[in-house]
Design an enzyme around this catalytic site. Structure first.
Site, PDB file in Angstrom:
ATOM      1  N   TYR A  26       0.834  -1.207   0.000  1.00 15.10           N
ATOM      2  CA  TYR A  26       0.000   0.000   0.000  1.00 15.10           C
ATOM      3  C   TYR A  26       0.868   1.256   0.000  1.00 15.10           C
ATOM      4  CZ  TYR A  26      -3.248   3.575   1.631  1.00 15.10           C
ATOM      5  OH  TYR A  26      -3.984   4.726   1.759  1.00 15.10           O
ATOM      6  N   TYR A 127      -6.009   9.913  11.933  1.00 10.95           N
ATOM      7  CA  TYR A 127      -5.208  10.286  13.095  1.00 10.95           C
ATOM      8  C   TYR A 127      -5.659  11.627  13.666  1.00 10.95           C
ATOM      9  CZ  TYR A 127      -2.278   6.376  11.697  1.00 10.95           C
ATOM     10  OH  TYR A 127      -1.828   5.130  11.355  1.00 10.95           O
TER      11      TYR A 127
END
Length: 146
Positions: A26, A127
């Site tokens: 990824y 986040y």
């Protein structure tokens, strides 16, 4: 789907390494992965991990270790938080992150730190929603191939 978050065991290391490889793909960095299942077994005392499991299949992980920062003291460093693509958007990452926050509090850490690639917008947003401050001032400095 019944997701269980649990402490990883030695038997989980091959699945954890598989997730590490998926994350590296990824992040366009599979060629940089020098670790191996055998190395992880040999170095298992240097890291901790929780896994997310769905009907016996490991579908996510949060791999971490403890560090010491001179400015704040003991901290938890979250090296990898990863959920398989098919399971994203189902709050599994949030459950793993909550577990990391719980561990950091239980262990009396003064900071929980992680890194995120500057192009990984979904992770950055996750986040930020989790309460992290994204610091633009510091750069990673690695000395490789020791």
């Amino acid at each position: 789907m019944e997701i269980v978050i649990r402490k990883a065991t030695d038997d989980d290391i091959p699945a954890i390494f598989g997730l590490i490889q998926e994350l590296a793909i990824y992040e366009n960095g599979l060629d940089k992965v020098k670790n191996s299942v055998d190395q992880m077994y040999a170095e298992k005392d240097f890291f901790n991990c929780y896994v997310a499991e769905d009907n016996g299949e490991i579908i996510g992980m949060s791999l971490y270790y403890f560090v010491y920062y001179t400015w704040v003291g003991k901290a938890l460093y979250l090296d990898d938080l990863f959920v398989k693509e098919a399971y994203r958007g189902k709050k599994i990452g949030s459950k793993l992150m909550q577990k990391m926050m719980d561990v950091a509090r239980e262990e009396k850490c003064h900071r929980l730190r992680l890194q995120v690639l500057n192009w990984n917008s979904p992770a950055i947003e996750f986040y930020k929603k989790s309460g992290f401050n994204i610091d633009e001032d510091w750069h990673n400095c690695d000395f490789i191939d020791l």
